[in-house]
Design an enzyme around this catalytic site. Structure first.
Site, PDB file in Angstrom:
ATOM      1  N   HIS A  43       0.831  -1.201   0.000  1.00 42.70           N
ATOM      2  CA  HIS A  43       0.000   0.000   0.000  1.00 42.70           C
ATOM      3  C   HIS A  43       0.868   1.255   0.000  1.00 42.70           C
ATOM      4  O   HIS A  43       0.568   2.223  -0.694  1.00 42.70           O
ATOM      5  CB  HIS A  43      -0.927   0.001   1.223  1.00 42.70           C
ATOM      6  CG  HIS A  43      -1.901  -1.140   1.224  1.00 42.70           C
ATOM      7  ND1 HIS A  43      -3.257  -0.972   1.129  1.00 42.70           N
ATOM      8  CD2 HIS A  43      -1.707  -2.473   1.281  1.00 42.70           C
ATOM      9  CE1 HIS A  43      -3.861  -2.152   1.138  1.00 42.70           C
ATOM     10  NE2 HIS A  43      -2.934  -3.081   1.225  1.00 42.70           N
ATOM     11  N   ASP A 142      -6.007   5.344   1.883  1.00 44.42           N
ATOM     12  CA  ASP A 142      -6.200   3.917   1.709  1.00 44.42           C
ATOM     13  C   ASP A 142      -7.628   3.515   2.097  1.00 44.42           C
ATOM     14  O   ASP A 142      -8.193   4.052   3.058  1.00 44.42           O
ATOM     15  CB  ASP A 142      -5.230   3.222   2.659  1.00 44.42           C
ATOM     16  CG  ASP A 142      -4.764   1.927   2.110  1.00 44.42           C
ATOM     17  OD1 ASP A 142      -3.643   1.871   1.622  1.00 44.42           O
ATOM     18  OD2 ASP A 142      -5.556   0.964   2.150  1.00 44.42           O
TER      19      ASP A 142
END
Ligand code: UDP
Length: 490
Positions: A43, A142
Site C-alpha cells: 500500500h 487507503d
C-alpha cells in the site's frame, strides 16, 4: 494521547506550511494532495509512487505515515519536493502490540492483523489535526482507513479512495459479494455474475468471509459503506490494460474513478526498506546469465508458506533446470532446505533472504519470467516491463488477478493454486512436479503458447509506458483530476 507537537514534519516545519497558505494567493498555488497509505509495503509503495507522479504533474504532494515507516519512504521522496509528515503510532499500552511494530507484515494471522488495524484507527485524532492545519485540496487515503472520511467531510475536503487493486478485481469482488450472499448453488465452480467476460472460478478460490475475525469483517463493512460517500477512486492501472473493466466500474457500477498507473514507472529505484538485499549483488549475479533465461520467484511482503511447501518449491526449481532468483521472507527459517541443496544448485540459483530490489530485478534483461502470488503491485510491475508470469495466488484480490493475467490478458500460466487461505496450513500442497512444469512451460523457447505469452507481455509493457507519457491515458487522467480539484476551488 497526543497534541499538535507530536505531528512532526521532516522537510519543513508545520508552521512554515501554514503561513505559506496565508502569504500566497490561493489561485496561484498548485493543487495540494495529501496521501495517506496503510502501513504495509503493498500500500505504501504505490501511494508514494503516486505522490511522485502527481508532483511531476505540478501538484503539491504530502505523504503521511508513522515513525517506523518514515525511514523506508524518505529515500523515495528525497529527489522530489514532497513533504513527509509523521504521526505518532499509539503506544504498546494502548494497543497491546509490540513496540515499533507499525507494519501489517509484522502480523501473521487475522487476529493480530485485526488488532493492528484497530491500532491504526487510533491515528484519527492526530490525522484530524494535521488535516485541519494543512487543508489540502484532497486526501488520497487507503480504503483500509475508512475513518478518514468523517474529518474530510467536516472540512469539506474531497476524500479519494485507494484500494490498491485493479479495475478487474474491483468489479470481480463486487460480483463475488453478490455470489457469497446466495445459498442456492453448491457446485465446485462458479461463474462470476455480471462481468464483461465469462470468468469461472473454483468456489474454494472465493474469499472465505466466515473464517474472518469480527474486527476485520466490520472493517470491510465500513469500507463498503464509506466508499459511496467519498469523492472517487484512484486506480493503479491503465485504461488499455483492462478497458472493459474500467468502463464497467465507471458505467455499470457507477463509480467515479481515475486510472493513474502503472505508478511503479515513476520510481524505478526504490530504497530504504529494512533488511534490503544488496542490489549490486543481485545485479552481479544476473549479469552472468543469458538474456531472458532467469525465472524470478517472489511472493510479496505478506505471504507465508509452510516448511513443507517451501521444500516443494525448492525441489521444483531444482528439477526445472532453469536459472532462478528466489526471495524468501526473513520470518521463514531454514529447516526445510533439502540436504546439500545449494551445492546441487550451484551458480544456477540465487536464494535471497530479505527485501529484494524487485523492480530492478524484473527490469533486468536476464529475467524472462516471474513466479508470483499475483499481488496487484507485483503483477503490474511485471506487466510494465513485459515479463510473463506463472501465477500462484493465495488470498485477497490475488485469485481475481490470476484470472485477469491468465484468461483476459493471456500473460500468465497457473501453477495450480486452488484454495483461498491466509494461513499456510489451510492450503493444499502444490507439489514440486507442478512447480517444475509451470516454470518449464513459462520459460520455454519452443512452445508456441510461451512465445505468445511473451509477445503479449511485451506489447502490454509498451502500452504501460505509453499510458504515462504526455497525452497517454493515465497522464491525461492525472491532469483531469488535478484540474477538477482546481476547479472546485471556485
Ligand atoms: N517488494 C519488493 N521486494 C520484496 C518483496 C516485495 O520490492 O522482496 C515489493 C513489490 O515490488 C511490490 C510490493 O512490495 O511493489 C508488494 O506488493 P504486492 O501487491 O505485489 O503484494 P503484497 O505484498 O501486498 O501481498
Amino acid at each position: 494521547m497526543s497534541d499538535r507537537s507530536e505531528v512532526k514534519r521532516h522537510t519543513k516545519c508545520l508552521c512554515d506550511c501554514v503561513s505559506d497558505n496565508h502569504l500566497m494567493g490561493l489561485e496561484s498555488k498548485p493543487v495540494h494532495l495529501l496521501f495517506f497509505p496503510l502501513m504495509a509495503a503493498g500500500h505504501m509503495l504505490p501511494l508514494v509512487d503516486m505522490a511522485k507522479l502527481f508532483a511531476s504533474h505540478g501538484a503539491r504532494a504530502t505523504v503521511v505515515t508513522t515513525k517506523s515507516n518514515a525511514a523506508s519512504i524518505e529515500p523515495a521522496l528525497r529527489s522530489s519536493a514532497i513533504d513527509l509528515f509523521v504521526l505518532p503510532f499509539p503506544s504498546t499500552a494502548e494497543t497491546g502490540l509490540p513496540e515499533g511494530s507499525e507494519d501489517l507484515a509484522a502480523f501473521p494471522d487475522l487476529e493480530t492483523k485485526s488488532k493492528f488495524l484497530a491500532a491504526v484507527a487510533k491515528l484519527q485524532a492526530p490525522f484530524r489535526r494535521l488535516l485541519f492545519d494543512l487543508r489540502p485540496d484532497a486526501i488520497v487515503t487507503d480504503s483500509f482507513l475508512p475513518w478518514t472520511l468523517s474529518d474530510a467531510e467536516s472540512l469539506n475536503i474531497p476524500r479519494i479512495v485507494f484500494h490498491g487493486i485493479c479495475f478487474f478485481a474491483l468489479c470481480g469482488s463486487e460480483s463475488q459479494r453478490s455470489l457469497l450472499s446466495r445459498t442456492d448453488t453448491n457446485t465446485d465452480t462458479v461463474v462470476l455474475p455480471g462481468l464483461p467476460h465469462r470468468i469461472e472460478m473454483l468456489r474454494s478460490q472465493l474469499p472465505v468471509t466466515s473464517k474472518n475475525g469480527n474486527v476485520f469483517n466490520e472493517l470491510l463493512d465500513t469500507i463498503a459503506k464509506t466508499e459511496p460517500r467519498s469523492y472517487g477512486v484512484v486506480v493503479n492501472s491503465f485504461y488499455e490494460l483492462e478497458p472493459e473493466y474500467a468502463d464497467h466500474y465507471r458505467n455499470v457500477l457507477g463509480r467515479r474513478a481515475w486510472h493513474v498507473g502503472p505508478v511503479c514507472i515513476c520510481n524505478p529505484l526504490r530504497g530504504g526498506q529494512k533488511n534490503a538485499i544488496d542490489q549490486n549483488e543481485c545485479l552481479t549475479w544476473l549479469n552472468t546469465k543469458q538474456t531472458r533465461s532467469v525465472v524470478y520467484v517472489s511472493f510479496g511482503s505478506l505471504s507465508q508458506f509452510s516448511e513443507a511447501q517451501l521444500r516443494e518449491i525448492a525441489l521444483g526449481l531444482e528439477k526445472s533446470n532453469v536459472p532462478f532468483i528466489w526471495v524468501i521472507r526473513e520470518c521463514e527459517n531454514d529447516d526445510w532446505v533439502p540436504e546439500n541443496y545449494m551445492d546441487r544448485i550451484g551458480e544456477r540459483g540465487f536464494v535471497l533472504r530479505g527485501w529484494a530490489p524487485q523492480i530492478l530485478i524484473l527490469n533486468h534483461e536476464s529475467v524472462g519470467g516471474f513466479v508470483t502470488h499475483c499481488g496487484w503491485n507485483s503483477s503490474l510491475e511485471a506487466i510494465s516491463v513485459g515479463v510473463p508470469m506463472a501465477t500462484w495466488p493465495l488470498f485477497g484480490d490475488q485469485f481475481l488477478n490470476e484470472r485477469l493475467l491468465v484468461e483476459v490478458l493471456r500473460v500468465g500460466i497457473p501453477i495450480g493454486s486452488k484454495q483461498y487461505a491466509l494461513a499456510p496450513e489451510d492450503r493444499p500442497m502444490v507439489g514440486a512436479g507442478k512447480v517444475e512444469m509451470a516454470i518449464r512451460r513459462l520459460m520455454s523457447e519452443e512452445e508456441e503458447e510461451a512465445k505468445e505469452r511473451r509477445r503479449r507481455a511485451k506489447e502490454l509493457g509498451a502500452m504501460a509506458k505509453r499510458a504515462l507519457e504526455v497525452g497517454g491515458s493515465s497522464y491525461v487522467d492525472v491532469d483531469r483530476l488535478i484540474e477538477e480539484l482546481m476547479d472546485r476551488r471556485g
